[in-house]
Design a protein around this motif. Structure first.
Motif, mmCIF file in Angstrom:
data_model
loop_
_atom_site.group_PDB
_atom_site.id
_atom_site.type_symbol
_atom_site.label_atom_id
_atom_site.label_comp_id
_atom_site.label_asym_id
_atom_site.label_seq_id
_atom_site.Cartn_x
_atom_site.Cartn_y
_atom_site.Cartn_z
ATOM 1 N N THR A 42 58.028 -12.644 16.763
ATOM 2 C CA THR A 42 57.991 -13.035 18.164
ATOM 3 C C THR A 42 59.136 -12.352 18.899
ATOM 4 O O THR A 42 60.263 -12.313 18.425
ATOM 5 C CB THR A 42 58.129 -14.558 18.290
ATOM 6 N N GLY A 43 58.824 -11.805 20.069
ATOM 7 C CA GLY A 43 59.841 -11.095 20.825
ATOM 8 C C GLY A 43 59.861 -9.607 20.546
ATOM 9 O O GLY A 43 60.630 -8.862 21.164
ATOM 10 N N ALA A 44 59.006 -9.134 19.601
ATOM 11 C CA ALA A 44 58.985 -7.712 19.262
ATOM 12 C C ALA A 44 58.040 -6.920 20.161
ATOM 13 O O ALA A 44 57.905 -5.713 19.990
ATOM 14 C CB ALA A 44 58.579 -7.526 17.802
ATOM 15 N N GLY A 45 57.378 -7.584 21.108
ATOM 16 C CA GLY A 45 56.515 -6.880 22.035
ATOM 17 C C GLY A 45 55.102 -6.680 21.540
ATOM 18 O O GLY A 45 54.525 -5.599 21.709
ATOM 19 N N LYS A 46 54.508 -7.741 20.946
ATOM 20 C CA LYS A 46 53.129 -7.623 20.456
ATOM 21 C C LYS A 46 52.163 -7.329 21.598
ATOM 22 O O LYS A 46 51.254 -6.516 21.454
ATOM 23 C CB LYS A 46 52.713 -8.908 19.739
ATOM 24 N N SER A 47 52.336 -8.021 22.740
ATOM 25 C CA SER A 47 51.370 -7.869 23.827
ATOM 26 C C SER A 47 51.323 -6.444 24.361
ATOM 27 O O SER A 47 50.279 -5.977 24.822
ATOM 28 C CB SER A 47 51.671 -8.853 24.965
ATOM 29 N N LEU A 48 52.434 -5.718 24.272
ATOM 30 C CA LEU A 48 52.429 -4.334 24.761
ATOM 31 C C LEU A 48 51.497 -3.461 23.943
ATOM 32 O O LEU A 48 50.948 -2.480 24.460
ATOM 33 C CB LEU A 48 53.848 -3.767 24.733
ATOM 34 N N THR A 49 51.256 -3.813 22.674
ATOM 35 C CA THR A 49 50.426 -2.964 21.813
ATOM 36 C C THR A 49 48.954 -2.988 22.219
ATOM 37 O O THR A 49 48.182 -2.148 21.767
ATOM 38 C CB THR A 49 50.566 -3.364 20.335
ATOM 39 N N TYR A 50 48.549 -3.951 23.048
ATOM 40 C CA TYR A 50 47.201 -3.876 23.612
ATOM 41 C C TYR A 50 47.223 -3.711 25.125
ATOM 42 O O TYR A 50 46.254 -3.241 25.720
ATOM 43 C CB TYR A 50 46.341 -5.082 23.213
ATOM 44 N N GLN A 51 48.340 -4.065 25.790
ATOM 45 C CA GLN A 51 48.399 -3.873 27.241
ATOM 46 C C GLN A 51 48.562 -2.399 27.608
ATOM 47 O O GLN A 51 47.974 -1.935 28.588
ATOM 48 C CB GLN A 51 49.533 -4.706 27.832
ATOM 49 N N LEU A 52 49.342 -1.653 26.828
ATOM 50 C CA LEU A 52 49.464 -0.224 27.107
ATOM 51 C C LEU A 52 48.138 0.493 26.859
ATOM 52 O O LEU A 52 47.695 1.290 27.706
ATOM 53 C CB LEU A 52 50.590 0.397 26.279
ATOM 54 N N PRO A 53 47.439 0.260 25.741
ATOM 55 C CA PRO A 53 46.103 0.845 25.594
ATOM 56 C C PRO A 53 45.139 0.442 26.706
ATOM 57 O O PRO A 53 44.244 1.211 27.064
ATOM 58 C CB PRO A 53 45.632 0.309 24.237
ATOM 59 N N ALA A 54 45.315 -0.768 27.265
ATOM 60 C CA ALA A 54 44.450 -1.191 28.365
ATOM 61 C C ALA A 54 44.602 -0.272 29.571
ATOM 62 O O ALA A 54 43.648 -0.050 30.328
ATOM 63 C CB ALA A 54 44.772 -2.636 28.768
ATOM 64 N N VAL A 55 45.803 0.273 29.758
ATOM 65 C CA VAL A 55 46.051 1.214 30.852
ATOM 66 C C VAL A 55 45.604 2.619 30.460
ATOM 67 O O VAL A 55 45.078 3.374 31.284
ATOM 68 C CB VAL A 55 47.552 1.220 31.217
ATOM 69 N N ALA A 56 45.794 2.964 29.181
ATOM 70 C CA ALA A 56 45.555 4.338 28.736
ATOM 71 C C ALA A 56 44.093 4.634 28.412
ATOM 72 O O ALA A 56 43.629 5.758 28.597
ATOM 73 C CB ALA A 56 46.422 4.635 27.509
ATOM 74 N N LEU A 57 43.356 3.631 27.910
ATOM 75 C CA LEU A 57 41.985 3.861 27.461
ATOM 76 C C LEU A 57 40.986 3.715 28.606
ATOM 77 O O LEU A 57 41.215 2.964 29.564
ATOM 78 C CB LEU A 57 41.619 2.860 26.358
ATOM 79 N N ALA A 58 39.876 4.417 28.486
ATOM 80 C CA ALA A 58 38.763 4.222 29.405
ATOM 81 C C ALA A 58 37.997 2.991 28.937
ATOM 82 O O ALA A 58 37.514 2.940 27.807
ATOM 83 C CB ALA A 58 37.860 5.451 29.406
ATOM 84 N N GLY A 59 37.893 1.996 29.774
ATOM 85 C CA GLY A 59 37.226 0.761 29.380
ATOM 86 C C GLY A 59 38.198 -0.400 29.369
ATOM 87 O O GLY A 59 39.394 -0.254 29.635
ATOM 88 N N CYS A 60 37.684 -1.561 29.047
ATOM 89 C CA CYS A 60 38.453 -2.803 29.113
ATOM 90 C C CYS A 60 38.842 -3.277 27.713
ATOM 91 O O CYS A 60 38.056 -3.208 26.774
ATOM 92 C CB CYS A 60 37.610 -3.881 29.800
ATOM 93 N N VAL A 61 40.055 -3.741 27.582
ATOM 94 C CA VAL A 61 40.530 -4.347 26.341
ATOM 95 C C VAL A 61 40.252 -5.852 26.404
ATOM 96 O O VAL A 61 40.671 -6.529 27.354
ATOM 97 C CB VAL A 61 42.033 -4.092 26.130
ATOM 98 N N VAL A 62 39.538 -6.370 25.411
ATOM 99 C CA VAL A 62 39.223 -7.799 25.335
ATOM 100 C C VAL A 62 40.210 -8.464 24.387
ATOM 101 O O VAL A 62 40.338 -8.053 23.225
ATOM 102 C CB VAL A 62 37.781 -8.019 24.853
ATOM 103 N N VAL A 63 40.898 -9.474 24.870
ATOM 104 C CA VAL A 63 41.923 -10.169 24.094
ATOM 105 C C VAL A 63 41.448 -11.589 23.796
ATOM 106 O O VAL A 63 41.210 -12.380 24.717
ATOM 107 C CB VAL A 63 43.266 -10.221 24.848
ATOM 108 N N VAL A 64 41.305 -11.914 22.524
ATOM 109 C CA VAL A 64 40.957 -13.273 22.105
ATOM 110 C C VAL A 64 42.268 -14.029 21.862
ATOM 111 O O VAL A 64 43.094 -13.607 21.047
ATOM 112 C CB VAL A 64 40.101 -13.261 20.826
ATOM 113 N N SER A 65 42.435 -15.124 22.584
ATOM 114 C CA SER A 65 43.689 -15.880 22.516
ATOM 115 C C SER A 65 43.361 -17.364 22.443
ATOM 116 O O SER A 65 42.386 -17.813 23.056
ATOM 117 C CB SER A 65 44.534 -15.574 23.760
ATOM 118 N N PRO A 66 44.165 -18.164 21.717
ATOM 119 C CA PRO A 66 43.746 -19.540 21.435
ATOM 120 C C PRO A 66 43.996 -20.557 22.541
ATOM 121 O O PRO A 66 43.384 -21.605 22.539
ATOM 122 C CB PRO A 66 44.569 -19.902 20.194
#
Length: 590
Positions: A42-66
């Motif tokens: 926790t605190g290592a920046g997990k969310s950035l590992t899918y938020q940055l691809p969300a900006v870089a990739l063509a298409g939408c990143v779907v995040v399943v969260s509890p």
């Protein structure tokens, strides 16, 4: 996609010049279309590992969260950084608009809970436009071996398999070796897809103390730790009582949170805490999973947590911004007694695993060695023997050989019939002739008055240690009796080493880590005040505007232009545009 493209996006969107830890490896695998399980503290920046691809990739990143609260906290942060983000939850009024925005390709990020993600309606939405990535947050919930198993996570596999060309990224901060292996199997990720970034949180200071007056101990702890904090209590009633006592003792805003409160009150407590810079919540362990609040400065447990995994996750809510944070666990022998009684209610299949978890907790509270090292070894790491940032490393306790005293204690328990509590046994051993002892002729026993002087002060901590080791157990009426390991200790077959109780001290000095937070610096305080005003106007918590680390850098470097402010870590293009001029105006006044 090369680093030449990703790094400029990282800077312009999030304000960071480079990746931290294993972020680059995880993002690289995502961009290459590979399935990945990332275990990152926790605190290592997990969310950035899918938020940055969300900006870089063509298409939408779907995040399943509890949890809905966690999704909405992340939504605020993503939108503040200029990312087109939305969620599909039971409390979102714009449900139809969000689905249409997804179909039209107008979203970068879409958050959804597992129970909705497994429905046919969501499958149809994905078939209308395939996502760029499936990100499964809190992935330990998919494993029955994990500490927080959720059956809905087990139903995700058919959805993932329906889109074999879409990479999947599972993320967790809490998973031992067995749980990691199960996650890989359940989510269809090859073993080579595991990225193990480690579990160490070096900015957190660990402390474990016997509970000898929880409200008083916690009040002193809070006084030494300014800033927001969470105090976990074992029961709902306990949260209410503790909130009242801590508010009266500390003068700080304190609110209780538990499942017995109505939904409106829980939401208000959570909202106030997320927005605060000094608020405290006393809560059951249900609180915190959905809180993406980076500036929590302390976490305390008023009683024994459920497991090492739970403890790691709950304490991990402190210091997510990387600044110094402190955690405290208070425990008592009765905690272990209650926990072992609950083991008897479990089905046989779960008994061995839960007993091992309780034994691991006993080792953590008993140890006179580095607590961080013990914690990290539990998760399969090989840490240094001394971390320099836990109570045992900072103030090494003296070890005392209490083997003979343990034999005396057990003998007294045996000779009095294994029915009396610790106070009565202590009175017998130290030779106190009260009416109860005399009326039962316990003053005639060979163990009466057998303990004196300095040895007497070891009785209470010894009872706690023997309880944790299962050498002692509690009768249904609250007395002490032999546990499974009692006879071996009684016969002297195993040594009993305990930490010598510390001498009573005066008011504890503020910890060294606080020096990194320049409270009292007039410019820093002015920047914090401006942050509060802007956050209130935007309807977001202050940390969404900027973290304390960014404000410290502003106070230290005093940028005078937008170009200079843009070089401060954490100042991305969208935040610079939205709030940069307001902070520059404050800096120019000093």
């Amino acid at each position: 996609m090369s680093a030449d493209i990703l790094l400029p996006l990282l800077k312009s969107t999030f304000g960071f010049d480079d990746f931290r830890g294993r972020q680059a490896e995880v993002v690289g695998r995502v961009m290459a279309g590979e399935h990945t399980l990332a275990v990152m503290p926790t605190g290592a920046g997990k969310s950035l590992t899918y938020q940055l691809p969300a900006v870089a990739l063509a298409g939408c990143v779907v995040v399943v969260s509890p949890l809905i609260a966690l999704m909405h906290d992340q939504l605020r942060g993503a939108r503040a950084a200029g990312i087109r983000a939305a969620s599909l939850t039971s409390v979102d009024a714009d449900f139809a608009d969000t689905r249409q925005a997804y179909r039209d390709g107008q979203l970068d990020l879409l958050y959804i809970a597992p129970e909705r993600a497994t429905g046919e309606g969501f499958r149809a939405l994905m078939e209308a436009r395939a996502p760029a990535l499936f990100a499964i947050d809190e992935a330990h919930c998919v494993s029955e071996w994990g500490h927080d198993f959720r059956p809905d996570y087990r139903l995700l596999r058919p959805l993932l398999d329906a889109f074999p060309g879409v990479p999947r990224l599972a993320l967790t901060a809490t998973a031992d070796k067995h749980t990691r292996e199960d996650i890989l199997v359940q989510l269809g990720i090859p073993s080579k897809g595991l990225v193990l970034a480690g579990f160490d949180r070096p900015n957190i200071r660990y402390r474990v103390n016997p509970r000898i007056g929880a409200a008083r101990q916690l009040s002193a702890f809070i006084a030494a730790n300014p800033g927001p904090g969470i105090v976990y209590c074992p029961t709902r009633d306990g949260t209410e009582r503790m909130a009242d006592r801590l508010a009266a003792a500390t003068g700080r805003p304190v609110a209780a949170y538990h499942a017995g409160l109505d939904a409106e009150r829980r939401a208000q407590v959570q909202h106030d805490f997320v927005a605060s810079e000094d608020g405290i919540v006393t809560a059951t362990v249900a609180f915190g999973m959905g809180i993406d609040k980076p500036d929590v400065r302390f976490v305390a447990h008023a009683g024994l947590p459920k497991s090492i995994e739970s403890y790691y996750q709950e304490t991990g809510r402190a210091g997510r911004d990387g600044d110094p944070a402190e955690v405290l666990m208070l425990w008592g022998a009765e905690d272990f007694a209650r926990a072992r009684m609950r083991l008897g209610e479990l089905p046989e299949a779960r008994l061995a695993g839960e007993r091992a978890r309780l034994d691991a907790l006993a080792a953590l509270v008993e140890t006179v060695e580095c607590r961080r090292a013990l914690l990290l070894r539990h998760f399969g790491e090989a840490p240094p023997e001394n971390c320099g940032n836990c109570d045992n490393c900072l103030d090494p306790p003296k070890q005392v050989d209490a083997t003979v005293l343990a034999q005396k204690l057990l003998s007294a328990i045996y000779r009095t019939g294994q029915t009396y509590g610790a106070a009565h046994i202590e009175a017998v051993l130290t030779g106190r002739r009260d009416d109860r002892i005399v009326s039962r002729s316990h003053d005639k026993l060979s163990v009466f008055g057998l303990v004196e002087g300095e040895e007497a002060r070891l009785i209470k901590p010894l009872v706690r240690t023997l309880m944790a080791r299962e050498a002692l157990a509690i009768t249904e009426h609250g007395g002490l009796m032999f546990g499974p390991a009692g006879r071996a200790v009684m016969k002297g077959e195993v040594p009993v080493m305990i930490a010598e109780p510390p001498a009573r001290r005066g008011k504890r000095a503020a910890r060294g880590g606080q020096a990194t937070n320049p409270v009292g610096d007039p410019l820093f305080e002015a920047l914090r005040a401006t942050r509060r005003e802007l956050a209130a106007e935007a309807g977001v918590p202050p940390y969404v505007v900027f973290h304390d680390a960014a404000l410290r850098a502003m106070a230290s470097e005093r940028p005078s232009t937008r170009a200079q402010l843009a070089q401060i870590p954490g100042v991305g293009a969208r935040k610079l545009e939205s709030w940069g001029d307001a902070f520059l105006a404050v800096i120019r006044q000093f």
